[in-house]
Design a protein around this motif. Sequence first.
Motif, short mmCIF file in Angstrom:
data_model
loop_
_atom_site.label_atom_id
_atom_site.label_comp_id
_atom_site.label_asym_id
_atom_site.label_seq_id
_atom_site.Cartn_x
_atom_site.Cartn_y
_atom_site.Cartn_z
N ASP A 1 0.83 -1.21 0.00
CA ASP A 1 0.00 0.00 0.00
C ASP A 1 0.86 1.25 0.00
O ASP A 1 2.07 1.20 0.23
CB ASP A 1 -0.86 0.05 1.29
CG ASP A 1 -1.84 -1.08 1.39
OD1 ASP A 1 -2.25 -1.62 0.33
OD2 ASP A 1 -2.20 -1.44 2.52
N TYR A 2 0.17 2.39 -0.21
CA TYR A 2 0.75 3.70 0.12
C TYR A 2 -0.14 4.33 1.18
O TYR A 2 -1.37 4.15 1.17
CB TYR A 2 0.79 4.62 -1.10
CG TYR A 2 1.92 4.32 -2.06
CD1 TYR A 2 3.21 4.76 -1.79
CD2 TYR A 2 1.69 3.61 -3.23
CE1 TYR A 2 4.25 4.49 -2.67
CE2 TYR A 2 2.72 3.34 -4.12
CZ TYR A 2 4.00 3.79 -3.83
OH TYR A 2 5.03 3.52 -4.70
N VAL A 3 0.50 5.10 2.08
CA VAL A 3 -0.25 5.79 3.13
C VAL A 3 -0.05 7.30 2.92
O VAL A 3 1.07 7.77 2.79
CB VAL A 3 0.24 5.36 4.53
CG1 VAL A 3 -0.53 6.11 5.61
CG2 VAL A 3 0.08 3.86 4.70
N ALA B 1 -12.66 8.95 -3.30
CA ALA B 1 -13.10 10.08 -2.46
C ALA B 1 -13.69 9.61 -1.14
O ALA B 1 -13.70 10.37 -0.16
CB ALA B 1 -14.11 10.92 -3.23
N ASP B 2 -14.19 8.35 -1.11
CA ASP B 2 -14.79 7.87 0.15
C ASP B 2 -13.81 7.04 0.97
O ASP B 2 -14.21 6.33 1.91
CB ASP B 2 -16.07 7.08 -0.15
CG ASP B 2 -15.79 5.85 -1.01
OD1 ASP B 2 -14.61 5.65 -1.43
OD2 ASP B 2 -16.74 5.08 -1.29
N ALA B 3 -12.52 7.11 0.67
CA ALA B 3 -11.53 6.31 1.44
C ALA B 3 -11.50 6.77 2.90
O ALA B 3 -11.59 7.98 3.16
CB ALA B 3 -10.14 6.47 0.82
N PRO B 4 -11.38 5.83 3.85
CA PRO B 4 -11.29 6.23 5.25
C PRO B 4 -10.09 7.16 5.45
O PRO B 4 -9.01 6.93 4.89
CB PRO B 4 -11.08 4.90 5.99
CG PRO B 4 -11.59 3.85 5.06
CD PRO B 4 -11.37 4.37 3.66
N GLY B 5 -10.31 8.25 6.24
CA GLY B 5 -9.23 9.20 6.49
C GLY B 5 -9.32 10.46 5.63
O GLY B 5 -8.57 11.40 5.85
N ASP C 1 -3.72 9.29 7.38
CA ASP C 1 -3.43 7.86 7.21
C ASP C 1 -4.36 7.21 6.19
O ASP C 1 -4.94 6.14 6.45
CB ASP C 1 -3.54 7.13 8.56
CG ASP C 1 -2.43 7.57 9.51
OD1 ASP C 1 -1.34 7.95 9.04
OD2 ASP C 1 -2.67 7.57 10.73
N VAL C 2 -4.50 7.85 5.05
CA VAL C 2 -5.35 7.29 3.98
C VAL C 2 -4.55 6.20 3.27
O VAL C 2 -3.45 6.46 2.76
CB VAL C 2 -5.78 8.39 2.99
CG1 VAL C 2 -6.65 7.80 1.89
CG2 VAL C 2 -6.50 9.52 3.70
N ARG C 3 -5.11 5.00 3.24
CA ARG C 3 -4.37 3.85 2.72
C ARG C 3 -4.96 3.44 1.37
O ARG C 3 -6.17 3.22 1.26
CB ARG C 3 -4.49 2.70 3.74
CG ARG C 3 -3.65 1.50 3.47
CD ARG C 3 -3.71 0.55 4.67
NE ARG C 3 -2.83 0.99 5.75
CZ ARG C 3 -1.53 0.69 5.84
NH1 ARG C 3 -0.96 -0.06 4.91
NH2 ARG C 3 -0.82 1.12 6.86
N VAL C 4 -4.10 3.37 0.35
CA VAL C 4 -4.57 2.90 -0.97
C VAL C 4 -3.57 1.87 -1.50
O VAL C 4 -2.39 1.92 -1.15
CB VAL C 4 -4.71 4.06 -1.99
CG1 VAL C 4 -5.81 5.02 -1.61
CG2 VAL C 4 -3.40 4.80 -2.20
#
Length: 400
Positions: free
Chosen positions: A159-161, A203-207, A232-235
């Motif tokens: 992931d990337y944070v 756009a709706d990612a947690p964080g 701390d948005v994780r994708v």
Amino acid sequence: MDFSYSARTADLLDTLGRFMDEHVYPAEPVYDEQLAAADNPHEQPQIMRELQARARELGLWNLFMTHDGLGAGLTNLEYAPLAEMVGRSIIGNEAINCSAPDTGNMEILAMFGTEEQKARWLRPLLDCEIRSAFAMTEPDVASSDATNITSTIRRDGNDYVVNGRKWYTSGILDPDCKLIVFMGKSDPEAPAYRRQSMILIPADAPGVEVLRDLPMFGFHDRLGHGEVQFTDVRVPATNMLGAEGDGFAIAQGRLGPGRMHYAMRAIGMAERALDLMCRRALERTAFGGPLAERGVVREWIARSRIEIDQIRLLVLKSSWLMDTQGNAAARAEVAAIKVAAMEVAHAVVDRAVQTFGAAGVSNDTVLARMHAITRALQIADGPNEVHLRTIARLEVKKHR
Ligand SMILES: Cc1cc2nc3c(=O)[nH]c(=O)nc-3n(C[C@H](O)[C@H](O)[C@H](O)COP(=O)(O)OP(=O)(O)OC[C@H]3O[C@@H](n4cnc5c(N)ncnc54)[C@H](O)[C@@H]3O)c2cc1C
């Protein structure tokens, strides 16, 4: 240089002209009424959905997209007069799916996206099933120099944070906004122009938290300009656009054609303002005659016509250069039209506001809104001074 219309442009101009007269201009007050009555002022009004359906039927769709097989296949020179015509209405470009920030985002997805990214984000954007936002500018640093950007994109396993605070993230408040193209620092130790990357964030990612909707001179745009906190948005790592460190190169790819589109539409705004100014000056009488007979008003009208025609020629020359010699060859001209077109459009709108008197600063005409837009666009997409810096650097270089 040959600026005559191609057969395609002439046909499309004819269709677009009728679409504007029969559908777009009459829809302007309805759009405002529907927005005022809506529970959510950022939701797309029904009238816009109807305009878009009609535009698609007429083949007036994604005209900006010059990449093969994705849009109408027009060159920049062919698109220029169409963008001008659509720019006469503030809702015109949305009606034909040619509005920022989606156009720039579609452009970079077409240029740098993987097949998976294109299927997930580009296709629905081209079909206007979703909207998008572009998050680069930060409240805490001078963002006209993008090397200052401090938000971070950190690799963690697969992931990337992402962390940081952005603002003036246009489009983020539209409930249809599903994608944020985010620029941040991925390697603080790399050479200055390899430190930044761009990553795709749902756009709706947690964080992801929209803190407020920022106004533009008191106007709240339908799409919204958000101040947005990313914590701390994780994708997944596959959401990286291009390679790590490509952020700067991608940003340049995004902004070149985007600046052209703004300039083309600014000419349309200026033409509409001049129309309004002339009509008002003919019908309004003061001190024994119509305003149109006063020398000062006639000078405003004459200067407006000269300045508009000058910038149109400069825009056409830049478009022609981009088409024939590539975006890099048109660098100075693109910077020039971003400054010149917006300054001229603002000056013409300002004269029109003055001609209208108090009505000019009310919301009874489109002028107050255009006044705000043409002023704000001397900052957005790079302030005038940054473009002047580019032009001066290239000019001085010739004499070294
Ligand atoms: C309506 C609107 C919509 C926007 N939409 C977006 C968006 O969707 N996404 C996004 O990321 N950003 C967006 N922006 C932000 C915009 O791109 C930035 O405001 C712009 O790049 C300038 O950055 P800044 O505000 O940090 O100004 P700063 O960098 O702090 O600069 C302030 C001023 O300093 C002057 N200046 C800067 N550099 C020089 C120089 N070299 N020489 C002389 N003077 C200089 C200029 O006059 C400039 O206006 C938007 C802005 C507006 C107003």
